[in-house]
Design a protein around this motif. Structure first.
Motif, PDB file in Angstrom:
ATOM      1  N   SER A 193      35.051 -56.025  66.527  1.00  0.00           N
ATOM      2  CA  SER A 193      35.797 -55.942  67.523  1.00  0.00           C
ATOM      3  C   SER A 193      37.336 -56.599  66.835  1.00  0.00           C
ATOM      4  O   SER A 193      38.468 -55.899  67.083  1.00  0.00           O
TER       5      SER A 193
ATOM      6  N   VAL B 163      36.773 -56.694  74.509  1.00  0.00           N
ATOM      7  CA  VAL B 163      36.264 -55.764  73.661  1.00  0.00           C
ATOM      8  C   VAL B 163      35.111 -56.142  72.672  1.00  0.00           C
ATOM      9  O   VAL B 163      34.045 -55.599  72.275  1.00  0.00           O
ATOM     10  N   LYS B 164      35.098 -57.494  72.491  1.00  0.00           N
ATOM     11  CA  LYS B 164      34.052 -58.046  71.721  1.00  0.00           C
ATOM     12  C   LYS B 164      32.909 -57.990  72.341  1.00  0.00           C
ATOM     13  O   LYS B 164      31.653 -57.855  71.957  1.00  0.00           O
TER      14      LYS B 164
ATOM     15  N   ILE C  46      31.144 -54.497  72.615  1.00  0.00           N
ATOM     16  CA  ILE C  46      30.473 -54.185  71.410  1.00  0.00           C
ATOM     17  C   ILE C  46      29.150 -55.122  71.265  1.00  0.00           C
ATOM     18  O   ILE C  46      27.860 -54.570  70.731  1.00  0.00           O
TER      19      ILE C  46
END
Length: 240
Positions: free
Chosen positions: A43, A91-92, A95
């Motif tokens: 990310s 975003v992290k 994922i």
């Protein structure tokens, strides 16, 4: 071992009467740190931030948004808002959610059974803000962990290594530091437990050397949750 005597000497407390155990989540109750390391690296790379697996372990326990803001400042020389850091953290989180489900740590259930048998309250104090992972706690660890005794990144303004998360955990349990045990696997989390003046146990489930956990101030360092479970019944007899 003189762990408990050293703890009482360090804190100045006259006695230690454990009534609650506050667990970190990642790397303590759930073997999720390998997935976190991958998610962090992938990310942050999309934002031009270089983050290694070692960085992920070294910053474990801190609020994700704080880690992001620090790394952006260090590598790009700019201060970003909490909102921007949250967008990057999202975003992290996405994922991480795409990776295989992390397993519960061996020994976690048997240890909680012993704590419940002995009448101790159980709480979870995590720097994570990943709601799907947090939601696992009250289901995978039922009936030991209830939602009202889960403290997350969203419940405090200052994350680990500040004592605030564990102070919040004690408030949820209605205990004082001399009645509380903290179980952590990362230096920042151990520092938070020590700063809150709790008896702090490090379980080294990651790649960091034991010495880093001792240097963070741990009162005791063990190799795993299973090791803590095996030692539990005689833990404070040995310490005394």
């Amino acid at each position: 071992m003189n762990n408990l005597k050293e703890y009482l000497s360090r804190t100045g407390f006259g006695a230690f009467h454990p009534k609650a155990v506050l667990f970190d989540m990642d790397g303590v109750l759930i073997n999720s740190m390998p997935n976190h390391a991958v998610a962090w690296q992938r990310s942050m790379a999309t934002f031009g931030i270089h983050m290694t697996a070692e960085d992920a372990y070294a910053t474990e326990g801190a609020r994700g948004i704080d880690t992001i803001r620090n790394m952006v400042l260090e590598q790009q020389g700019k201060t970003i808002s909490l909102e921007e850091a949250q967008r990057m953290y999202d975003v992290k989180t996405r994922i991480f959610g795409e990776l295989p489900k992390a397993e519960v740590m061996p020994g976690a259930y048997p240890l909680m059974e012993k704590l419940q048998r002995d009448g101790l309250l159980i709480a979870v104090v995590t720097g994570s803000g990943q709601r799907p992972l947090i939601q696992r706690l009250s289901t995978d660890f039922h009936p030991f962990v209830s939602e009202e005794r889960i403290i997350t990144a969203y419940d405090v303004k200052k994350g680990k290594p500040a004592p605030d998360p564990y102070l919040a955990g004690m408030a949820k349990c209605g205990t004082e530091p001399w009645e509380t045990i903290v179980v952590e696997n990362a230096p920042l989390g151990i520092q938070a437990g020590v700063a809150a003046q709790c008896f702090t146990i490090g379980v080294n489930t990651g790649p960091l050397p034991d010495e880093q956990l001792w240097q963070a101030g741990a009162d005791l360092v063990l190799s795993s949750i299973s090791a803590l479970c095996d030692l539990w019944d005689s833990l404070f007899e040995i310490s005394l």
